[in-house]
Every structure is written in structure tokens, then in C-alpha cells.
Design a protein around this motif. Structure first.
Motif, PDB file in Angstrom:
ATOM      1  N   SER A 247     -10.612 -43.979  -5.183  1.00 15.42           N
ATOM      2  CA  SER A 247     -11.459 -45.158  -5.360  1.00 15.42           C
ATOM      3  C   SER A 247     -12.888 -44.655  -5.508  1.00 15.42           C
ATOM      4  O   SER A 247     -13.474 -44.146  -4.549  1.00 15.42           O
ATOM      5  N   PHE A 248     -13.428 -44.774  -6.721  1.00 20.02           N
ATOM      6  CA  PHE A 248     -14.720 -44.162  -7.037  1.00 20.02           C
ATOM      7  C   PHE A 248     -15.711 -45.203  -7.532  1.00 20.02           C
ATOM      8  O   PHE A 248     -15.383 -46.047  -8.367  1.00 20.02           O
ATOM      9  N   THR A 249     -16.930 -45.129  -7.027  1.00 23.60           N
ATOM     10  CA  THR A 249     -18.041 -45.910  -7.554  1.00 23.60           C
ATOM     11  C   THR A 249     -19.161 -44.936  -7.895  1.00 23.60           C
ATOM     12  O   THR A 249     -19.559 -44.112  -7.064  1.00 23.60           O
ATOM     13  N   GLY A 250     -19.671 -45.039  -9.121  1.00 13.92           N
ATOM     14  CA  GLY A 250     -20.725 -44.142  -9.557  1.00 13.92           C
ATOM     15  C   GLY A 250     -20.944 -44.255 -11.047  1.00 13.92           C
ATOM     16  O   GLY A 250     -20.612 -45.266 -11.671  1.00 13.92           O
ATOM     17  N   SER A 251     -21.486 -43.218 -11.640  1.00 11.85           N
ATOM     18  CA  SER A 251     -21.827 -43.250 -13.062  1.00 11.85           C
ATOM     19  C   SER A 251     -20.577 -43.170 -13.924  1.00 11.85           C
ATOM     20  O   SER A 251     -19.528 -42.646 -13.508  1.00 11.85           O
ATOM     21  N   THR A 252     -20.689 -43.671 -15.137  1.00 11.15           N
ATOM     22  CA  THR A 252     -19.576 -43.621 -16.073  1.00 11.15           C
ATOM     23  C   THR A 252     -19.220 -42.177 -16.413  1.00 11.15           C
ATOM     24  O   THR A 252     -18.036 -41.830 -16.526  1.00 11.15           O
ATOM     25  N   ALA A 253     -20.221 -41.317 -16.555  1.00  9.38           N
ATOM     26  CA  ALA A 253     -19.952 -39.911 -16.870  1.00  9.38           C
ATOM     27  C   ALA A 253     -19.114 -39.255 -15.778  1.00  9.38           C
ATOM     28  O   ALA A 253     -18.136 -38.553 -16.071  1.00  9.38           O
ATOM     29  N   THR A 254     -19.472 -39.492 -14.517  1.00  7.12           N
ATOM     30  CA  THR A 254     -18.700 -38.914 -13.419  1.00  7.12           C
ATOM     31  C   THR A 254     -17.330 -39.571 -13.326  1.00  7.12           C
ATOM     32  O   THR A 254     -16.333 -38.924 -12.985  1.00  7.12           O
ATOM     33  N   GLY A 255     -17.268 -40.861 -13.632  1.00  9.79           N
ATOM     34  CA  GLY A 255     -15.988 -41.557 -13.618  1.00  9.79           C
ATOM     35  C   GLY A 255     -14.987 -40.949 -14.586  1.00  9.79           C
ATOM     36  O   GLY A 255     -13.784 -40.875 -14.293  1.00  9.79           O
ATOM     37  N   ARG A 256     -15.464 -40.511 -15.745  1.00  7.84           N
ATOM     38  CA  ARG A 256     -14.581 -39.846 -16.695  1.00  7.84           C
ATOM     39  C   ARG A 256     -14.005 -38.557 -16.093  1.00  7.84           C
ATOM     40  O   ARG A 256     -12.821 -38.245 -16.264  1.00  7.84           O
ATOM     41  N   ALA A 257     -14.865 -37.808 -15.398  1.00 10.25           N
ATOM     42  CA  ALA A 257     -14.412 -36.575 -14.762  1.00 10.25           C
ATOM     43  C   ALA A 257     -13.394 -36.860 -13.672  1.00 10.25           C
ATOM     44  O   ALA A 257     -12.401 -36.125 -13.511  1.00 10.25           O
ATOM     45  N   VAL A 258     -13.622 -37.928 -12.898  1.00 14.69           N
ATOM     46  CA  VAL A 258     -12.678 -38.319 -11.847  1.00 14.69           C
ATOM     47  C   VAL A 258     -11.317 -38.640 -12.450  1.00 14.69           C
ATOM     48  O   VAL A 258     -10.270 -38.176 -11.967  1.00 14.69           O
ATOM     49  N   MET A 259     -11.323 -39.410 -13.527  1.00 15.97           N
ATOM     50  CA  MET A 259     -10.056 -39.786 -14.164  1.00 15.97           C
ATOM     51  C   MET A 259      -9.333 -38.558 -14.726  1.00 15.97           C
ATOM     52  O   MET A 259      -8.110 -38.443 -14.612  1.00 15.97           O
ATOM     53  N   THR A 260     -10.093 -37.641 -15.286  1.00 18.50           N
ATOM     54  CA  THR A 260      -9.502 -36.420 -15.820  1.00 18.50           C
ATOM     55  C   THR A 260      -8.864 -35.595 -14.713  1.00 18.50           C
ATOM     56  O   THR A 260      -7.725 -35.114 -14.837  1.00 18.50           O
ATOM     57  N   ASN A 261      -9.571 -35.423 -13.604  1.00 20.22           N
ATOM     58  CA  ASN A 261      -9.033 -34.645 -12.482  1.00 20.22           C
ATOM     59  C   ASN A 261      -7.789 -35.302 -11.887  1.00 20.22           C
ATOM     60  O   ASN A 261      -6.836 -34.620 -11.506  1.00 20.22           O
ATOM     61  N   ALA A 262      -7.829 -36.633 -11.789  1.00 18.30           N
ATOM     62  CA  ALA A 262      -6.715 -37.360 -11.182  1.00 18.30           C
ATOM     63  C   ALA A 262      -5.481 -37.358 -12.076  1.00 18.30           C
ATOM     64  O   ALA A 262      -4.358 -37.536 -11.595  1.00 18.30           O
ATOM     65  N   ALA A 263      -5.685 -37.139 -13.368  1.00 19.26           N
ATOM     66  CA  ALA A 263      -4.566 -37.213 -14.311  1.00 19.26           C
ATOM     67  C   ALA A 263      -3.510 -36.148 -14.053  1.00 19.26           C
ATOM     68  O   ALA A 263      -2.325 -36.356 -14.324  1.00 19.26           O
ATOM     69  N   ALA A 264      -3.904 -35.019 -13.508  1.00 17.59           N
ATOM     70  CA  ALA A 264      -2.946 -33.929 -13.281  1.00 17.59           C
ATOM     71  C   ALA A 264      -1.807 -34.350 -12.370  1.00 17.59           C
ATOM     72  O   ALA A 264      -0.666 -33.909 -12.531  1.00 17.59           O
ATOM     73  N   THR A 265      -2.111 -35.210 -11.406  1.00 16.64           N
ATOM     74  CA  THR A 265      -1.076 -35.682 -10.487  1.00 16.64           C
ATOM     75  C   THR A 265      -0.744 -37.155 -10.720  1.00 16.64           C
ATOM     76  O   THR A 265      -0.002 -37.762  -9.946  1.00 16.64           O
ATOM     77  N   LEU A 266      -1.281 -37.725 -11.777  1.00 18.25           N
ATOM     78  CA  LEU A 266      -1.031 -39.126 -12.138  1.00 18.25           C
ATOM     79  C   LEU A 266      -1.307 -40.085 -10.988  1.00 18.25           C
ATOM     80  O   LEU A 266      -0.633 -41.111 -10.829  1.00 18.25           O
ATOM     81  N   LYS A 267      -2.318 -39.756 -10.166  1.00 17.94           N
ATOM     82  CA  LYS A 267      -2.653 -40.657  -9.071  1.00 17.94           C
ATOM     83  C   LYS A 267      -3.438 -41.855  -9.610  1.00 17.94           C
ATOM     84  O   LYS A 267      -4.122 -41.770 -10.650  1.00 17.94           O
ATOM     85  N   LYS A 268      -3.332 -42.948  -8.901  1.00 15.86           N
ATOM     86  CA  LYS A 268      -4.054 -44.142  -9.311  1.00 15.86           C
ATOM     87  C   LYS A 268      -5.556 -43.920  -9.149  1.00 15.86           C
ATOM     88  O   LYS A 268      -6.008 -43.306  -8.184  1.00 15.86           O
ATOM     89  N   THR A 269      -6.339 -44.450 -10.091  1.00 22.48           N
ATOM     90  CA  THR A 269      -7.794 -44.394  -9.974  1.00 22.48           C
ATOM     91  C   THR A 269      -8.376 -45.792 -10.104  1.00 22.48           C
ATOM     92  O   THR A 269      -8.044 -46.531 -11.039  1.00 22.48           O
ATOM     93  N   PHE A 270      -9.206 -46.156  -9.154  1.00 21.10           N
ATOM     94  CA  PHE A 270     -10.047 -47.341  -9.273  1.00 21.10           C
ATOM     95  C   PHE A 270     -11.457 -46.848  -9.560  1.00 21.10           C
ATOM     96  O   PHE A 270     -11.998 -46.023  -8.814  1.00 21.10           O
ATOM     97  N   LEU A 271     -12.056 -47.338 -10.643  1.00 20.98           N
ATOM     98  CA  LEU A 271     -13.370 -46.875 -11.063  1.00 20.98           C
ATOM     99  C   LEU A 271     -14.318 -48.055 -11.223  1.00 20.98           C
ATOM    100  O   LEU A 271     -14.063 -48.960 -12.025  1.00 20.98           O
ATOM    101  N   GLU A 272     -15.393 -48.054 -10.451  1.00 21.92           N
ATOM    102  CA  GLU A 272     -16.463 -49.046 -10.636  1.00 21.92           C
ATOM    103  C   GLU A 272     -17.671 -48.253 -11.097  1.00 21.92           C
ATOM    104  O   GLU A 272     -18.262 -47.496 -10.335  1.00 21.92           O
ATOM    105  N   LEU A 273     -18.034 -48.433 -12.384  1.00 23.02           N
ATOM    106  CA  LEU A 273     -18.965 -47.525 -13.027  1.00 23.02           C
ATOM    107  C   LEU A 273     -20.267 -48.219 -13.432  1.00 23.02           C
ATOM    108  O   LEU A 273     -20.697 -49.148 -12.782  1.00 23.02           O
ATOM    109  N   GLY A 274     -20.870 -47.753 -14.499  1.00 21.01           N
ATOM    110  CA  GLY A 274     -22.212 -48.199 -14.854  1.00 21.01           C
ATOM    111  C   GLY A 274     -22.263 -49.547 -15.550  1.00 21.01           C
ATOM    112  O   GLY A 274     -21.250 -50.166 -15.862  1.00 21.01           O
ATOM    113  N   GLY A 275     -23.484 -49.983 -15.804  1.00 19.17           N
ATOM    114  CA  GLY A 275     -23.692 -51.245 -16.490  1.00 19.17           C
ATOM    115  C   GLY A 275     -25.013 -51.280 -17.234  1.00 19.17           C
ATOM    116  O   GLY A 275     -25.945 -50.539 -16.914  1.00 19.17           O
TER     117      GLY A 275
END
Length: 488
Positions: free
Chosen positions: A234-262
């Protein structure tokens, strides 16, 4: 409890308060630039221990199945936090630079109160639903739908509203029966470690259910997102970092909740009170020095009323002086760091280079030689393609853009990679409905309506993230769905 010191700020791992294996790092008062003290610097061994403790607490205890006990613990935490409210307020103002007035609401008291909503959901939620009997493939089966906790949640939070975002993750994640490893931003470590101390010393939350690690190393957050023992990020932060979080999480296919920029739009229709609406927009972007992902930082106004709106917004912004966040009347405090101020100043330079007119502000305020302050700034004469109109600045900066009617305003509002928030002002309900139904964004306020509430889901479209935080929808982000079919 008094303002934390280097000796009392500690990690919470497996129910124990302990120093960081990497030593300590400084936390700084952004209003004075003074070092407040030291925070524990977690290393990879600390992270490993925290994840291991969370995994064990989830797998080997009844925490995830004892709904009443979880509700009790959340209420206990709420009561303990309220008892230490003044110390927490002092920490929050000093470390975040949050104006005192905001600690009465979303910077402290509001999020603490909202733990009651999470506790109530743990008790009242329909954990099991009878789907009745069916006979698929000729086999009579009674079906039950169960909702269960996901498991270990890695929560990564930013510095701008630390208590709001920490508790918006901790509350529903714990209420749903998960265990948590919370990694807050390195800019605001004490806001998190103080909560860890309260959990350890004043609640019945079992060891390992909540683990809090602070670190100056970005690698710690990256390791948390990729660890196979973690079931959800569960991540809140910048869209750029959110992309990195999703990429890292993809290896184990874990769920990601992302609240990013606006880069949300404040749309004024031509039947609105132009001056009142523009003044409201200008005021809102100055609160907490504009450090809010959901602030409406693009002001879209009817072309015929362009100069009128600029004049009204300028009058409001020109009357707001950045200042000491400890004073009751302060609205606009400092930016969080020298790096953030440099980022805002870079965007102001780009705006000038692209032909923007700085109507008010545009620099550092006179008379404030210490602290990371920036003047509330109004920019005119840029179109929606300009950098300052497209990228999230995270400072008290408002860009005014003319539109040629309702549909053009919708087009401009949607011409953004983001879709987090927005506002619409007008008087004709049919026109307001036309506009609000077509703007692609997660939340909208109409004529000053406030969407922020514990029971109201918050999140965005497009590159503003996925999923929702708060409300029942936010609670259900932390649940899995299990169907049990019994023959006979």
C-alpha cells in the motif's frame, strides 16, 4: 510523553522498541532548519526482522480471525493517541512544518478519530455471505462467500500528511485482519516512531502485528516491495515512485494499492460567482504550502472573466504570508526541505521561460531568512501544455487557464496524465451534472463541497493510482475473497 529525543525514537519490530542497525539520521525542522534530533536508521537486517515478525504474527496467531479483539485494539490505540495528542501535535508541527490549525483536522486529530470507523468495520462487516444452493454440473452445492485478510501488508507513506496517511493504511489494514510493516518517509520519521512507542507501551496489539521501520536508505523501501513474504504493498507518493513500486511487486504478483500524484482542475463555469470561486481556489492551494496531492492547482476560468479571476485570485494569494507554523493564524507554512523548495523554484523558472506571467509571488518571502519558505504564487498566460500546468509541483502555486465553455473546460480538465481530484463551481444543476459526469477524476467538490471523510473512498483515475483508500472500498482493498462450496 514529551517531544521525542534521540534516545526515545526507536524502531518497532516484533513488539519490541529497538535502535536501528544502521545507526541514526537527522530529522530537521523545515520552519527553522534546525536539527530536531536523531531517528533510527533501519538496515536490511531490521527490515528482514520486521517482515519476519509480521509473517509470523499473521500465520501463527488468531489475529486475522478475531474481529472483536481487533476492534478493541484499534479503539485502545485511538484512546492512547488522544491521551498524547499535545505531544504528537508538537512533533507534527516541528517535523512536518504543518500549521497548527491543520493539526486540529487532517494533520492529526481527524486521522486519530477515524480509527473508530475502522474499528466499527471490523465488528460490523459481513465477513461471510450465504450464496444459497445451486447445482452446477448436476451437483447440488451450498455456497458460502468469505472475506479474509490478505496477509502481510507493506505500507510506504509520504511526508506531507504523515498521520493521515499512516492511519489511513494502518486502520483498515488492521481492521481487516492483516499484519503491517510500515515504512514512513525519511523526512518525518518521528511522526511514525512516536506511534510505534504508543502501540508497544499502551495497547494490546500483539507482537509483530505492527512493525515500524524508519530509514534514510531508499533501498529499504525497494526491498520491502519485492520481498515474497509480503502479500500486498500500500503506497502513497509520487507517480514516478509508484511505477517503481509496481515493477518491484510484479515479480511476486503481489497486490499493489497506489495513491499517486495529481494536477487537479478547479473549473469555474460562467454562471458562478467568479471572484468568490477564484478566491476559494487561491486560498486552498496555499494551505500547508500547497503540499497536497489532491489540491486543485489548475484554475480553469471562462475566457471572458479571465482577468477578473486573476485579480480575485491574486488578491487572496497576495494576502497570505508564509510564516511560523506554531502560530494559530498561519495557513502557509514551510516546504518540507531545501530540495523541495529548489524543485518549486525550478518550476517557477520554467514557467517564466515558457512565457508565464508571475502575477504574485514567485520567490522566497522577505524577512524569513531561515526555513524552507516560498511565496504563494499565481501564474497566468500559460496554456495547458506548459510544464507548470502538466506536472505536479507540490508547492503553493496556481496556474490560471482560460476555457471557452463547459465542454472546453471538460476537455482541458481531462487533458492530463492525472485524475485524482477536482472542483466545479456554478449555479445551474444540469450544467454542473454535465461537467462532473464527464471529468475523469476520483473525487470532485461542487461549490466548496468537502469529499474528505473516513467513510468516503479516496483515489484516482489514470496515473493518479489504482484502488481506493478509506471508506468500505478502502477497507476491502485489504481483503481476499474465498468461495466455499459444500456438496449435499
Amino acid at each position: 510523553m514529551s517531544l521525542l529525543t534521540a534516545d526515545s525514537s526507536q524502531l518497532l519490530i516484533g513488539g519490541e522498541l529497538r535502535p536501528g542497525g544502521g545507526g541514526t539520521f537527522e530529522t530537521v525542522n523545515p520552519a527553522t532548519e534546525e536539527v530536531l534530533g536523531q531517528a533510527p536508521d533501519a538496515d536490511s537486517a531490521d527490515l528482514d526482522a520486521a517482515i519476519g515478525a509480521a509473517r509470523t504474527a499473521f500465520d501463527d496467531t488468531d489475529w486475522s480471525r478475531d474481529h472483536a479483539f481487533r476492534a478493541h485494539c484499534l479503539r485502545q490505540l485511538r484512546t492512547a493517541l488522544q491521551a498524547d495528542a499535545e505531544a504528537l501535535r508538537e512533533i507534527t508541527i516541528a517535523e512536518v512544518g504543518a500549521p497548527l490549525m491543520l493539526t486540529r483536522g487532517p494533520q492529526l486529530e481527524g486521522p486519530v478519530d477515524d480509527l473508530e470507523y475502522a474499528a466499527g468495520l471490523a465488528e460490523s462487516y459481513a465477513w461471510e455471505t450465504d450464496l444459497g444452493t445451486a447445482s452446477p454440473m448436476g451437483i447440488k452445492s451450498s455456497r458460502v462467500l468469505r472475506r479474509e485478510a490478505i496477509g502481510v501488508v507493506g505500507a510506504i507513506t509520504p511526508w506531507n500528511f504523515p498521520h493521515q496517511i499512516n492511519f489511513a493504511k494502518l486502520g483498515p489494514a488492521l481492521a481487516a485482519g492483516n499484519t503491517v510493516v510500515l515504512k514512513p518517509a525519511p523526512d518525518t520519521p518521528w511522526c511514525a516512531t512516536s506511534v510505534g512507542a504508543i502501540i508497544a507501551e499502551h495497547t494490546d496489539i500483539p507482537p509483530g502485528v505492527v512493525n515500524i521501520i524508519t530509514s534514510s536508505a531508499h533501498e529499504i523501501g525497494s526491498a520491502l516491495t519485492s520481498d515474497p513474504r509480503v502479500d500486498m504493498i500500500s503506497f502513497t507518493g509520487s507517480t514516478a515512485t509508484g511505477r517503481a513500486v509496481m515493477t518491484n511487486a510484479a515479480a511476486t504478483l503481489k497486490k499493489t494499492f497506489l495513491e499517486l500524484g495529481g494536477k487537479s482542475a478547479f473549473v469555474i463555469l460562467d454562471d458562478a460567482d467568479i471572484a468568490a470561486a477564484a478566491g476559494f481556489a487561491a486560498f486552498s492551494v496555499c494551505v500547508h504550502a500547497g503540499q497536497g496531492c489532491a489540491l486543485t492547482t489548475r484554475l480553469l476560468v471562462p475566457r471572458a472573466a479571465y482577468e477578473q479571476a486573476i485579480e480575485a485570485a491574486a488578491a487572496t494569494m497576495g494576502g497570505i504570508r508564509p510564516g511560523d507554523p506554531t502560530k494559530p493564524g498561519t495557513i502557509c507554512g514551510p516546504l518540507i526541505s531545501s530540495a523541495q523548495r529548489a524543485r518549486v523554484e525550478h518550476y517557477l523558472s520554467l514557467a517564466r521561460a515558457e512565457g508565464g506571467r508571475i502575477v504574485v509571488g514567485g520567490g522566497r518571502p522577505a524577512g524569513l531568512d531561515r526555513g524552507f519558505f516560498i511565496e504563494p504564487t499565481l501564474i497566468a498566460d500559460l496554456d495547458n501544455g506548459a510544464t507548470a500546468a502538466r506536472e505536479e509541483i507540490f508547492g503553493p502555486v496556481l496556474v490560471v487557464i482560460p476555457h471557452d465553455g463547459d465542454d472546453d473546460a471538460i476537455r482541458i480538465a481531462n487533458d492530463s496524465p492525472y485524475g485524482l481530484s477536482g472542483s466545479v463551481w456554478g449555479t445551474d444543476p444540469a450544467r454542473i451534472d454535465h461537467v462532473t459526469s464527464r471529468i475523469r477524476t476520483g473525487t470532485l467538490g461542487v461549490n466548496g463541497g468537502i469529499w474528505y471523510s473516513a467513510d468516503a473512498p479516496f483515489g484516482g483515475y489514470k496515473q493518479s493510482g489504482n484502488g481506493r483508500e478509506m471508506g468500505v472500498a478502502g477497507f476491502e482493498e485489504y481483503l481476499e475473497t474465498k468461495l466455499i462450496a459444500t456438496a449435499g
